[in-house]
Design a protein around this motif. Structure first.
Motif, PDB file in Angstrom:
ATOM      1  N   THR A   7     125.710  -1.066  82.160  1.00 58.45           N
ATOM      2  CA  THR A   7     125.189   0.109  81.471  1.00 58.45           C
ATOM      3  C   THR A   7     125.594   0.081  80.004  1.00 58.45           C
ATOM      4  O   THR A   7     126.729  -0.289  79.678  1.00 58.45           O
ATOM      5  N   ARG A  13     125.371   5.213  77.088  1.00 60.28           N
ATOM      6  CA  ARG A  13     125.148   5.887  78.370  1.00 60.28           C
ATOM      7  C   ARG A  13     126.482   6.146  79.087  1.00 60.28           C
ATOM      8  O   ARG A  13     126.689   7.191  79.700  1.00 60.28           O
ATOM      9  N   ARG A  14     127.388   5.164  79.046  1.00 62.52           N
ATOM     10  CA  ARG A  14     128.691   5.354  79.672  1.00 62.52           C
ATOM     11  C   ARG A  14     129.461   6.491  79.011  1.00 62.52           C
ATOM     12  O   ARG A  14     130.078   7.320  79.688  1.00 62.52           O
ATOM     13  N   ALA A  51     128.144   9.030  77.289  1.00 61.03           N
ATOM     14  CA  ALA A  51     127.458  10.301  77.582  1.00 61.03           C
ATOM     15  C   ALA A  51     127.767  10.783  78.990  1.00 61.03           C
ATOM     16  O   ALA A  51     128.019  11.970  79.215  1.00 61.03           O
ATOM     17  N   ARG A  52     127.774   9.850  79.951  1.00 57.36           N
ATOM     18  CA  ARG A  52     128.086  10.241  81.326  1.00 57.36           C
ATOM     19  C   ARG A  52     129.518  10.740  81.444  1.00 57.36           C
ATOM     20  O   ARG A  52     129.805  11.717  82.138  1.00 57.36           O
ATOM     21  N   GLY A  80     129.752  14.130  79.930  1.00 54.95           N
ATOM     22  CA  GLY A  80     129.064  15.082  80.801  1.00 54.95           C
ATOM     23  C   GLY A  80     129.886  15.433  82.025  1.00 54.95           C
ATOM     24  O   GLY A  80     129.989  16.604  82.409  1.00 54.95           O
ATOM     25  N   ARG A  81     130.493  14.420  82.647  1.00 58.56           N
ATOM     26  CA  ARG A  81     131.331  14.681  83.827  1.00 58.56           C
ATOM     27  C   ARG A  81     132.529  15.543  83.475  1.00 58.56           C
ATOM     28  O   ARG A  81     132.903  16.437  84.238  1.00 58.56           O
ATOM     29  N   ASN A  97     127.948  17.681  94.758  1.00 58.41           N
ATOM     30  CA  ASN A  97     128.498  16.610  93.917  1.00 58.41           C
ATOM     31  C   ASN A  97     129.768  15.982  94.498  1.00 58.41           C
ATOM     32  O   ASN A  97     130.275  15.013  93.953  1.00 58.41           O
TER      33      ASN A  97
END
Length: 270
Positions: A7, A11-12, A14-15, A18-19, A249
């Motif tokens: 990835t 993206r890593r 952002a994830r 976000g988490r 989740n």
């Protein structure tokens, strides 16, 4: 066709962000009793019970008691709240039961019950249970030892049978910490799983739920079918929610099943 095996960095990042934001917003992955809302909820329930019932004790079921950490908190909060309590500790691990008896056996208001609550009578393997691990489970979860040296057979009983046999008319709080076995324990309450018989249910949800092959949707479905409203526990409130797929989740969190009467008294819309 473009194929990636890793990835991209953005993206890593952002994830990850976000988490982290989601975890904070949802009060997930916080096991601290004094900060995650568990102490607040217990204090609310016991103060309310003392106002409404005077000296009559509130009945607390600590299911999956391990070595008694939650019961110690119950006794401390009850003292502060001026509420008498009768606590029933359910713990199947013989190692933990020995520890509980050394600490609580002399207390008249604490009862140690050396069984696991389930949806049937009988016995089962407690994985990683011989040495009293706090992760021990009736579910064969990844990471738990299944060797004879670490697994022990324990007694099972249904909650409705226990209530009838012990003559318990009403439970103020049923607190479940049974490492993925919550749904089976609740099903074992049978027709007793109603707000009239069990006022409030607190249960854990997270990775152990996934390991057990169950879901938040199933827990919601059972509790709502019995007349409860289900809420997420936050540091100083509960948030009543309808089930939605985004909630599935499997991050550690505490949920609470509440009676309509409790919601009415606290001015919450139903």
């Amino acid at each position: 066709m473009k194929v990636r095996r890793r990835t991209s960095l953005w993206r890593r990042v952002a994830r990850g962000l976000g988490r982290r934001l989601f975890r904070i917003a949802e009060n997930n992955d916080d096991t601290r009793f004094a900060q995650n809302g568990e102490r607040w909820l217990l204090d609310e329930l016991l103060r309310t019970h003392a106002r409404e019932h005077g000296k009559a004790p509130g009945v607390i079921f600590d299911v999956g008691a391990n070595t008694g950490a939650y019961t110690r908190e119950v006794l401390a909060v009850a003292h502060e709240a001026g509420c008498n309590v009768d606590v029933h500790l359910f713990e199947p691990s013989p190692h933990c039961v020995d520890i509980l008896r050394k600490e609580f056996a002399a207390m008249a208001n604490v009862r140690i019950v050396a069984i696991a609550l389930a949806d049937r009578e009988g016995d089962a393997a407690l994985h990683d249970g011989r040495a009293g691990s706090s992760q021990a489970s009736l579910v064969a979860r990844p990471g738990l030892s299944d060797t004879p040296a670490n697994t022990v057979r324990v007694s099972l009983s249904r909650l409705d049978h226990y209530l009838e046999n012990q003559g318990v008319a009403r439970v103020t709080l049923l607190k479940l910490d049974v490492e993925g076995f919550e749904l089976a324990a609740l099903r074992g309450a049978g027709d007793s799983l109603t707000p009239a018989k069990i006022g409030v249910v607190q249960f854990e949800y997270g990775g152990t739920t996934l390991d057990a092959g169950t879901s938040l949707r199933e827990l919601y479905g059972l509790l709502r079918s019995r007349g409860y409203a289900v809420a997420k526990l936050f540091p100083s409130m509960v948030e009543v929610r309808n089930y939605a797929p985004w909630m599935e989740n499997y991050a550690y969190a505490n949920y609470v099943a509440l009676s309509p009467r409790w919601l009415q008294k606290h001015g919450a819309p139903q």
